[in-house]
Design a protein around this motif. Sequence first.
Motif, PDB file in Angstrom:
ATOM      1  N   ARG A 125       0.686  -1.260  -0.129  1.00 50.54           N
ATOM      2  CA  ARG A 125       0.095   0.018   0.050  1.00 50.54           C
ATOM      3  C   ARG A 125       0.852   1.249   0.059  1.00 50.54           C
ATOM      4  NH1 ARG A 125      -5.133   1.649   1.487  1.00 50.54           N
ATOM      5  NH2 ARG A 125      -5.184   3.925   1.084  1.00 50.54           N
ATOM      6  N   PHE A 126       1.918   1.144   0.730  1.00 52.18           N
ATOM      7  CA  PHE A 126       2.614   2.683   1.253  1.00 52.18           C
ATOM      8  C   PHE A 126       4.015   2.531   0.430  1.00 52.18           C
ATOM      9  CE2 PHE A 126      -0.099   2.663   5.023  1.00 52.18           C
ATOM     10  CZ  PHE A 126      -0.965   3.809   4.299  1.00 52.18           C
ATOM     11  N   GLY A 127       4.604   1.449   0.282  1.00 53.13           N
ATOM     12  CA  GLY A 127       5.648   1.331  -0.534  1.00 53.13           C
ATOM     13  C   GLY A 127       7.139   1.499   0.325  1.00 53.13           C
ATOM     14  N   ALA A 128       6.986   1.659   1.664  1.00 55.83           N
ATOM     15  CA  ALA A 128       8.029   1.957   2.330  1.00 55.83           C
ATOM     16  C   ALA A 128       7.444   1.546   3.894  1.00 55.83           C
ATOM     17  CB  ALA A 128       8.703   2.908   2.414  1.00 55.83           C
ATOM     18  N   LEU A 129       8.632   1.740   5.123  1.00 55.10           N
ATOM     19  CA  LEU A 129       8.193   1.676   6.113  1.00 55.10           C
ATOM     20  C   LEU A 129       9.224   2.315   7.022  1.00 55.10           C
ATOM     21  CD1 LEU A 129       6.751   0.698   8.832  1.00 55.10           C
ATOM     22  CD2 LEU A 129       8.451  -1.656   8.808  1.00 55.10           C
ATOM     23  N   HIS A 130       9.024   3.260   7.962  1.00 53.80           N
ATOM     24  CA  HIS A 130       9.996   4.199   8.583  1.00 53.80           C
ATOM     25  C   HIS A 130       9.806   4.015  10.020  1.00 53.80           C
ATOM     26  CE1 HIS A 130       9.535   5.805   4.578  1.00 53.80           C
ATOM     27  NE2 HIS A 130      10.621   6.095   4.523  1.00 53.80           N
ATOM     28  N   VAL A 131       8.471   3.793  10.653  1.00 58.19           N
ATOM     29  CA  VAL A 131       8.348   3.853  11.932  1.00 58.19           C
ATOM     30  C   VAL A 131       7.567   2.460  12.453  1.00 58.19           C
ATOM     31  CG1 VAL A 131       7.049   5.103  13.999  1.00 58.19           C
ATOM     32  CG2 VAL A 131       8.493   6.307  12.132  1.00 58.19           C
ATOM     33  N   LEU A 132       7.818   1.847  13.522  1.00 59.32           N
ATOM     34  CA  LEU A 132       7.363   0.906  14.147  1.00 59.32           C
ATOM     35  C   LEU A 132       6.968   1.100  15.619  1.00 59.32           C
ATOM     36  CD1 LEU A 132       6.091  -1.930  14.258  1.00 59.32           C
ATOM     37  CD2 LEU A 132       8.360  -2.709  14.661  1.00 59.32           C
ATOM     38  N   ILE A 133       5.648   1.121  15.930  1.00 62.63           N
ATOM     39  CA  ILE A 133       5.124   1.235  17.311  1.00 62.63           C
ATOM     40  C   ILE A 133       4.765  -0.042  17.858  1.00 62.63           C
ATOM     41  CG2 ILE A 133       3.656   2.726  18.973  1.00 62.63           C
ATOM     42  CD1 ILE A 133       5.734   4.366  17.106  1.00 62.63           C
ATOM     43  N   ASN A 134       5.402  -0.901  18.643  1.00 57.21           N
ATOM     44  CA  ASN A 134       4.877  -1.989  18.956  1.00 57.21           C
ATOM     45  C   ASN A 134       4.018  -1.774  20.307  1.00 57.21           C
ATOM     46  OD1 ASN A 134       6.117  -4.173  17.629  1.00 57.21           O
ATOM     47  ND2 ASN A 134       8.136  -3.188  18.140  1.00 57.21           N
ATOM     48  N   GLY A 135       2.969  -1.595  20.068  1.00 56.20           N
ATOM     49  CA  GLY A 135       1.956  -1.091  21.133  1.00 56.20           C
ATOM     50  C   GLY A 135       0.967  -2.298  21.510  1.00 56.20           C
ATOM     51  N   ALA A 136       0.781  -3.596  20.939  1.00 56.21           N
ATOM     52  CA  ALA A 136      -0.132  -4.703  21.246  1.00 56.21           C
ATOM     53  C   ALA A 136       0.420  -5.188  22.671  1.00 56.21           C
ATOM     54  CB  ALA A 136       0.264  -5.585  20.114  1.00 56.21           C
ATOM     55  N   GLY A 137      -0.581  -5.388  23.370  1.00 55.55           N
ATOM     56  CA  GLY A 137      -0.473  -5.883  24.779  1.00 55.55           C
ATOM     57  C   GLY A 137      -1.636  -6.403  25.506  1.00 55.55           C
ATOM     58  N   THR A 138      -1.273  -7.172  26.685  1.00 51.14           N
ATOM     59  CA  THR A 138      -2.389  -7.736  27.491  1.00 51.14           C
ATOM     60  C   THR A 138      -1.935  -7.597  28.786  1.00 51.14           C
ATOM     61  OG1 THR A 138      -3.988  -9.471  27.772  1.00 51.14           O
ATOM     62  CG2 THR A 138      -1.970  -9.957  27.051  1.00 51.14           C
ATOM     63  N   THR A 139      -2.797  -7.300  29.891  1.00 51.26           N
ATOM     64  CA  THR A 139      -2.294  -7.399  31.258  1.00 51.26           C
ATOM     65  C   THR A 139      -1.827  -9.101  31.632  1.00 51.26           C
ATOM     66  OG1 THR A 139      -4.547  -7.663  32.035  1.00 51.26           O
ATOM     67  CG2 THR A 139      -3.372  -5.363  31.779  1.00 51.26           C
ATOM     68  N   GLY A 140      -2.777  -9.849  30.839  1.00 54.88           N
ATOM     69  CA  GLY A 140      -2.451 -11.305  31.266  1.00 54.88           C
ATOM     70  C   GLY A 140      -3.113 -11.632  32.758  1.00 54.88           C
ATOM     71  N   PRO A 141      -2.771 -12.757  33.404  1.00 53.27           N
ATOM     72  CA  PRO A 141      -3.381 -13.387  34.537  1.00 53.27           C
ATOM     73  C   PRO A 141      -3.175 -12.432  35.717  1.00 53.27           C
ATOM     74  CG  PRO A 141      -1.390 -14.580  33.999  1.00 53.27           C
ATOM     75  CD  PRO A 141      -1.603 -14.022  32.578  1.00 53.27           C
ATOM     76  N   ILE A 142      -4.051 -12.216  36.282  1.00 54.40           N
ATOM     77  CA  ILE A 142      -4.128 -11.600  37.811  1.00 54.40           C
ATOM     78  C   ILE A 142      -4.204 -12.512  38.919  1.00 54.40           C
ATOM     79  CG2 ILE A 142      -4.739  -9.566  39.049  1.00 54.40           C
ATOM     80  CD1 ILE A 142      -3.921  -8.785  36.281  1.00 54.40           C
ATOM     81  N   ALA A 143      -3.091 -13.296  39.211  1.00 53.52           N
ATOM     82  CA  ALA A 143      -3.021 -14.178  40.228  1.00 53.52           C
ATOM     83  C   ALA A 143      -1.715 -14.577  40.712  1.00 53.52           C
ATOM     84  CB  ALA A 143      -3.450 -15.597  39.509  1.00 53.52           C
ATOM     85  N   PRO A 144      -1.702 -15.100  41.729  1.00 54.32           N
ATOM     86  CA  PRO A 144      -0.151 -15.545  42.381  1.00 54.32           C
ATOM     87  C   PRO A 144       0.438 -16.541  41.572  1.00 54.32           C
ATOM     88  CG  PRO A 144      -1.856 -15.658  44.089  1.00 54.32           C
ATOM     89  CD  PRO A 144      -2.674 -15.366  42.732  1.00 54.32           C
ATOM     90  N   VAL A 145       1.783 -16.464  41.365  1.00 54.86           N
ATOM     91  CA  VAL A 145       2.720 -17.410  40.444  1.00 54.86           C
ATOM     92  C   VAL A 145       1.988 -19.072  40.744  1.00 54.86           C
ATOM     93  CG1 VAL A 145       4.713 -18.541  40.109  1.00 54.86           C
ATOM     94  CG2 VAL A 145       4.530 -15.771  40.376  1.00 54.86           C
ATOM     95  N   ALA A 146       1.735 -19.237  42.141  1.00 59.84           N
ATOM     96  CA  ALA A 146       1.356 -20.670  42.325  1.00 59.84           C
ATOM     97  C   ALA A 146      -0.020 -21.334  41.765  1.00 59.84           C
ATOM     98  CB  ALA A 146       1.233 -20.950  43.790  1.00 59.84           C
ATOM     99  N   GLU A 147      -0.661 -19.851  41.143  1.00 57.55           N
ATOM    100  CA  GLU A 147      -2.183 -20.363  40.705  1.00 57.55           C
ATOM    101  C   GLU A 147      -2.065 -19.985  39.278  1.00 57.55           C
ATOM    102  OE1 GLU A 147      -4.881 -18.081  43.160  1.00 57.55           O
ATOM    103  OE2 GLU A 147      -3.983 -19.038  44.980  1.00 57.55           O
ATOM    104  N   CYS A 148      -1.234 -19.954  38.950  1.00 57.22           N
ATOM    105  CA  CYS A 148      -1.099 -19.185  37.371  1.00 57.22           C
ATOM    106  C   CYS A 148      -0.955 -20.538  36.471  1.00 57.22           C
ATOM    107  CB  CYS A 148       0.030 -18.168  37.150  1.00 57.22           C
ATOM    108  SG  CYS A 148       0.098 -17.561  35.369  1.00 57.22           S
ATOM    109  N   ALA A 149      -1.839 -20.601  35.428  1.00 59.23           N
ATOM    110  CA  ALA A 149      -1.712 -21.757  34.479  1.00 59.23           C
ATOM    111  C   ALA A 149      -0.961 -21.417  33.482  1.00 59.23           C
ATOM    112  CB  ALA A 149      -3.183 -21.915  33.927  1.00 59.23           C
ATOM    113  N   LEU A 150       0.003 -22.281  33.068  1.00 59.86           N
ATOM    114  CA  LEU A 150       0.874 -22.390  31.889  1.00 59.86           C
ATOM    115  C   LEU A 150       0.587 -21.712  30.775  1.00 59.86           C
ATOM    116  CD1 LEU A 150       4.080 -22.476  31.068  1.00 59.86           C
ATOM    117  CD2 LEU A 150       3.717 -24.969  30.483  1.00 59.86           C
TER     118      LEU A 150
END
Length: 246
Positions: free
Chosen positions: A77-102
């Motif tokens: 579409r644009f023919g070139a690339l100059h800037v990449l913003i890596n903004g994709a994200g998720t907070t993930g599990p909110i739990a103690p390590v001992a209760e976090c599924a792999l």
Amino acid sequence: MSATRRVAIVTGGAGGIGRAIAARLQRDGLRVALWDLDARAAREAAAALPDGTAIGVHADVTDEASVAAALRTTLDRFGALHVLINGAGTTGPIAPVAECALDVWQRCIDVNLRSVFLCSRAAVAPMLAAGFGRIVNLASIAGKEGNPSMSAYSAAKAGVIAFTKSMGKELALTPVRVNCIAPAVIETPLLQQMTPDALAASLAKIPMQRPGTADEVANLAAWLASDECSFSCGATFDLSGGRATY
């Protein structure tokens, strides 16, 4: 090259911070591709930008083939690339390590860290060909401090900070600069993934006693994506309302 001819990719472009960054970059004269797993949301976010040049692109940024396909679509579409913003994200599990599924742990690592590797790796060749490149990674203050019950997210964002340092040094003698932003709590729909207790605990650590805004993230990202950011590479820029201590 004039900024008005430059091209930016914003991953997570349909989200609150992604939309704000895309809008700010467009105001600065860049043409923008909004990448998102939700193709419809990406197209709608692109259509909402005013100048009519933005595109929404489906991209699973945790998948190598999907990243390659999204990059081809953007370059076609644009023919070139100059800037990449890596903004994709998720907070993930909110739990103690001992209760976090792999599998839940791994998904958080993939969305927040694997994606930065895949997209950044893919961006290097077209940026070098263009003679200008800026990679801006969205890390988090959690990557410095480690938020309790958010071990996957904290580990992934610490990885983003270290990855930024390494890649920034690798490309220091090229026209490409790699830096990252470490926000504290930012007012976006992503906050809905946090429990009330976790959110209250995070806000209590901010001396300014408020969350940041998506526009404040976008303003810093825009500078990091510009010619003015010329001597910073591999750096982490805090955006924490005074929370950061190092």
